[in-house]
Write a protein that holds these residues in place. Structure first.
Motif, PDB file in Angstrom:
ATOM      1  N   LEU A  47      -3.323  -2.541  -6.090  1.00  0.00           N
ATOM      2  CA  LEU A  47      -1.891  -2.274  -6.292  1.00  0.00           C
ATOM      3  C   LEU A  47      -1.715  -0.914  -6.954  1.00  0.00           C
ATOM      4  O   LEU A  47      -2.302  -0.647  -7.991  1.00  0.00           O
ATOM      5  N   SER A  48      -0.920  -0.041  -6.341  1.00  0.00           N
ATOM      6  CA  SER A  48      -0.702   1.303  -6.874  1.00  0.00           C
ATOM      7  C   SER A  48       0.513   1.329  -7.789  1.00  0.00           C
ATOM      8  O   SER A  48       1.538   0.720  -7.504  1.00  0.00           O
ATOM      9  N   THR A  49       0.396   2.070  -8.902  1.00  0.00           N
ATOM     10  CA  THR A  49       1.514   2.202  -9.834  1.00  0.00           C
ATOM     11  C   THR A  49       2.307   3.479  -9.577  1.00  0.00           C
ATOM     12  O   THR A  49       3.334   3.705 -10.205  1.00  0.00           O
ATOM     13  N   SER A  50       1.816   4.323  -8.668  1.00  0.00           N
ATOM     14  CA  SER A  50       2.483   5.594  -8.402  1.00  0.00           C
ATOM     15  C   SER A  50       3.265   5.587  -7.091  1.00  0.00           C
ATOM     16  O   SER A  50       3.932   6.563  -6.757  1.00  0.00           O
ATOM     17  N   VAL A  51       3.185   4.503  -6.338  1.00  0.00           N
ATOM     18  CA  VAL A  51       3.840   4.406  -5.028  1.00  0.00           C
ATOM     19  C   VAL A  51       5.072   3.511  -5.111  1.00  0.00           C
ATOM     20  O   VAL A  51       5.012   2.404  -5.651  1.00  0.00           O
ATOM     21  N   ALA A  52       6.199   4.007  -4.578  1.00  0.00           N
ATOM     22  CA  ALA A  52       7.448   3.248  -4.623  1.00  0.00           C
ATOM     23  C   ALA A  52       7.622   2.367  -3.395  1.00  0.00           C
ATOM     24  O   ALA A  52       8.035   1.212  -3.504  1.00  0.00           O
ATOM     25  N   VAL A  53       7.332   2.906  -2.203  1.00  0.00           N
ATOM     26  CA  VAL A  53       7.558   2.184  -0.942  1.00  0.00           C
ATOM     27  C   VAL A  53       6.361   2.400  -0.028  1.00  0.00           C
ATOM     28  O   VAL A  53       5.819   3.503   0.054  1.00  0.00           O
ATOM     29  N   VAL A  54       5.964   1.325   0.678  1.00  0.00           N
ATOM     30  CA  VAL A  54       4.854   1.398   1.632  1.00  0.00           C
ATOM     31  C   VAL A  54       5.363   0.944   2.997  1.00  0.00           C
ATOM     32  O   VAL A  54       6.060  -0.063   3.104  1.00  0.00           O
ATOM     33  N   ALA A  55       5.005   1.695   4.049  1.00  0.00           N
ATOM     34  CA  ALA A  55       5.442   1.350   5.409  1.00  0.00           C
ATOM     35  C   ALA A  55       4.289   1.533   6.392  1.00  0.00           C
ATOM     36  O   ALA A  55       4.049   2.650   6.853  1.00  0.00           O
ATOM     37  N   PRO A  56       3.552   0.455   6.708  1.00  0.00           N
ATOM     38  CA  PRO A  56       2.497   0.553   7.720  1.00  0.00           C
ATOM     39  C   PRO A  56       3.086   0.799   9.096  1.00  0.00           C
ATOM     40  O   PRO A  56       4.240   0.441   9.360  1.00  0.00           O
ATOM     41  N   GLN A  57       2.305   1.418   9.965  1.00  0.00           N
ATOM     42  CA  GLN A  57       2.824   1.810  11.274  1.00  0.00           C
ATOM     43  C   GLN A  57       1.764   1.605  12.352  1.00  0.00           C
ATOM     44  O   GLN A  57       0.587   1.897  12.144  1.00  0.00           O
ATOM     45  N   TYR A  58       2.196   1.088  13.504  1.00  0.00           N
ATOM     46  CA  TYR A  58       1.335   0.981  14.684  1.00  0.00           C
ATOM     47  C   TYR A  58       1.943   1.876  15.755  1.00  0.00           C
ATOM     48  O   TYR A  58       3.103   1.706  16.121  1.00  0.00           O
ATOM     49  N   SER A  59       1.167   2.856  16.243  1.00  0.00           N
ATOM     50  CA  SER A  59       1.709   3.849  17.170  1.00  0.00           C
ATOM     51  C   SER A  59       1.052   3.759  18.539  1.00  0.00           C
ATOM     52  O   SER A  59      -0.156   3.541  18.647  1.00  0.00           O
ATOM     53  N   ASN A 114      -4.022  -9.157  17.211  1.00  0.00           N
ATOM     54  CA  ASN A 114      -4.275  -7.801  16.726  1.00  0.00           C
ATOM     55  C   ASN A 114      -3.425  -7.510  15.492  1.00  0.00           C
ATOM     56  O   ASN A 114      -2.229  -7.760  15.480  1.00  0.00           O
ATOM     57  N   ARG A 115      -4.049  -7.004  14.452  1.00  0.00           N
ATOM     58  CA  ARG A 115      -3.330  -6.642  13.237  1.00  0.00           C
ATOM     59  C   ARG A 115      -3.714  -5.235  12.780  1.00  0.00           C
ATOM     60  O   ARG A 115      -3.601  -4.909  11.598  1.00  0.00           O
ATOM     61  N   SER A 116      -4.169  -4.424  13.716  1.00  0.00           N
ATOM     62  CA  SER A 116      -4.596  -3.070  13.360  1.00  0.00           C
ATOM     63  C   SER A 116      -3.393  -2.168  13.101  1.00  0.00           C
ATOM     64  O   SER A 116      -2.278  -2.450  13.546  1.00  0.00           O
ATOM     65  N   LEU A 117      -3.625  -1.077  12.368  1.00  0.00           N
ATOM     66  CA  LEU A 117      -2.586  -0.111  12.035  1.00  0.00           C
ATOM     67  C   LEU A 117      -3.044   1.283  12.439  1.00  0.00           C
ATOM     68  O   LEU A 117      -4.240   1.583  12.417  1.00  0.00           O
ATOM     69  N   SER A 118      -2.093   2.114  12.804  1.00  0.00           N
ATOM     70  CA  SER A 118      -2.404   3.509  13.122  1.00  0.00           C
ATOM     71  C   SER A 118      -2.353   4.372  11.864  1.00  0.00           C
ATOM     72  O   SER A 118      -3.130   5.306  11.708  1.00  0.00           O
ATOM     73  N   SER A 119      -1.427   4.051  10.993  1.00  0.00           N
ATOM     74  CA  SER A 119      -1.276   4.817   9.754  1.00  0.00           C
ATOM     75  C   SER A 119      -0.444   4.013   8.762  1.00  0.00           C
ATOM     76  O   SER A 119       0.177   3.007   9.123  1.00  0.00           O
ATOM     77  N   ILE A 120      -0.458   4.468   7.524  1.00  0.00           N
ATOM     78  CA  ILE A 120       0.361   3.850   6.479  1.00  0.00           C
ATOM     79  C   ILE A 120       1.127   4.962   5.780  1.00  0.00           C
ATOM     80  O   ILE A 120       0.529   5.902   5.250  1.00  0.00           O
ATOM     81  N   LEU A 121       2.439   4.876   5.798  1.00  0.00           N
ATOM     82  CA  LEU A 121       3.276   5.871   5.130  1.00  0.00           C
ATOM     83  C   LEU A 121       3.661   5.347   3.755  1.00  0.00           C
ATOM     84  O   LEU A 121       3.990   4.161   3.606  1.00  0.00           O
ATOM     85  N   VAL A 122       3.617   6.217   2.761  1.00  0.00           N
ATOM     86  CA  VAL A 122       3.982   5.809   1.403  1.00  0.00           C
ATOM     87  C   VAL A 122       4.933   6.831   0.793  1.00  0.00           C
ATOM     88  O   VAL A 122       4.897   8.016   1.141  1.00  0.00           O
ATOM     89  N   GLN A 123       5.770   6.348  -0.082  1.00  0.00           N
ATOM     90  CA  GLN A 123       6.680   7.214  -0.837  1.00  0.00           C
ATOM     91  C   GLN A 123       6.328   7.082  -2.309  1.00  0.00           C
ATOM     92  O   GLN A 123       6.281   5.974  -2.849  1.00  0.00           O
ATOM     93  N   VAL A 124       6.046   8.216  -2.955  1.00  0.00           N
ATOM     94  CA  VAL A 124       5.636   8.171  -4.360  1.00  0.00           C
ATOM     95  C   VAL A 124       6.850   8.014  -5.260  1.00  0.00           C
ATOM     96  O   VAL A 124       7.989   8.281  -4.859  1.00  0.00           O
ATOM     97  N   VAL A 125       6.588   7.580  -6.472  1.00  0.00           N
ATOM     98  CA  VAL A 125       7.653   7.350  -7.443  1.00  0.00           C
ATOM     99  C   VAL A 125       8.387   8.652  -7.757  1.00  0.00           C
ATOM    100  O   VAL A 125       9.616   8.691  -7.843  1.00  0.00           O
ATOM    101  N   SER A 126       7.624   9.742  -7.933  1.00  0.00           N
ATOM    102  CA  SER A 126       8.207  11.053  -8.207  1.00  0.00           C
ATOM    103  C   SER A 126       7.235  12.130  -7.757  1.00  0.00           C
ATOM    104  O   SER A 126       6.034  11.867  -7.574  1.00  0.00           O
ATOM    105  N   ALA A 127       7.736  13.352  -7.580  1.00  0.00           N
ATOM    106  CA  ALA A 127       6.920  14.449  -7.059  1.00  0.00           C
ATOM    107  C   ALA A 127       5.726  14.748  -7.954  1.00  0.00           C
ATOM    108  O   ALA A 127       4.644  15.099  -7.470  1.00  0.00           O
ATOM    109  N   ASP A 128       5.889  14.619  -9.269  1.00  0.00           N
ATOM    110  CA  ASP A 128       4.792  14.932 -10.182  1.00  0.00           C
ATOM    111  C   ASP A 128       3.676  13.887 -10.138  1.00  0.00           C
ATOM    112  O   ASP A 128       2.602  14.091 -10.702  1.00  0.00           O
TER     113      ASP A 128
END
Length: 215
Positions: free
Chosen positions: A1-13, A128-142
């Motif tokens: 579990l990450s404390t610096s990530v606000a939102v996680v969005a896995p993606q299959y492309s 199938n439960r594979s992913l192509s990528s995982i997009l994340v949004q951090v809590v803040s730029a710093d």
């Protein structure tokens, strides 16, 4: 579990042909969760985006990028919501159209979004439960560098990699992507400048030769 990530969005492309009536276009087909819209900072222009219920029921629904909607339905004033399109010969109900994002953002306007579970099953096969990528949004730029290190550690642990093993994944952040675009732009500028200089020199020599012959 990450404390610096606000939102996680896995993606299959994947890619597919999207058809409505006699109109068709090639598009990127993205299997995404509801959080994808938040991570991409993207807004819905018409209808709605993919919801949790769509994902849990493997619903055959689709949200169109603005370019795809225009290719299939012609006018920007048209409302495709409720219509049925085919993606690789399978029927999907249009539930929304995204606002124009711009050609510089990885061609998102030329993509269509369907529920993540639907994409995994319909395009990757049952189970199938594979992913192509995982997009994340951090809590803040710093927190960006900290997030990269934290995610690297989490992924290495989940992949069972020892400290001596090379990572079997890559992590890219927005800063790196901007730097890559800047470097590419600068390279093209230098290249175009060189071509222009050569053209001027060649043109000057040609004019000089004509003047000498005339004299």
């Amino acid at each position: 579990l990450s404390t610096s990530v606000a939102v996680v969005a896995p993606q299959y492309s994947t890619n597919g042909q999207v058809v409505f009536g006699s109109n068709n276009t090639q598009a990127s087909v993205l299997g995404v969760p509801p959080q994808y819209m938040v991570v991409r900072d993207w807004e819905v222009q018409k209808g709605r985006f993919v919801e949790d219920l769509d994902d849990t029921t493997h619903a055959k629904v689709v949200v169109l990028g603005s370019s795809v909607a225009e290719d299939l339905f012609g006018s920007a004033l048209a409302n495709p919501v409720g219509k049925t399109v085919k993606i690789n010969r399978q029927n999907y109900e249009v539930i929304g159209v995204m606002a124009e994002k711009g050609s510089g953002v990885q061609g998102l306007d030329s993509s269509v979004m369907i529920p993540l579970s639907t994409a995994q099953i319909r395009f990757g096969g049952a189970g199938n439960r594979s992913l192509s990528s995982i997009l994340v949004q951090v809590v803040s730029a710093d927190k960006l560098d900290y997030a990269v290190n934290e995610l690297t550690a989490i992924l290495r642990a989940s992949h069972g990699l020892s400290p001596s093993q090379t990572a079997d994944f890559t992590i890219q952040n927005q800063t790196e992507m901007v730097e890559m675009v800047t470097e590419t732009t600068e390279t093209f500028s230098v290249l175009l400048g060189s071509i222009a200089s050569i053209s001027l020199i060649v043109g000057g020599i040609g004019i000089m030769n004509i003047m000498m012959v005339s004299v």
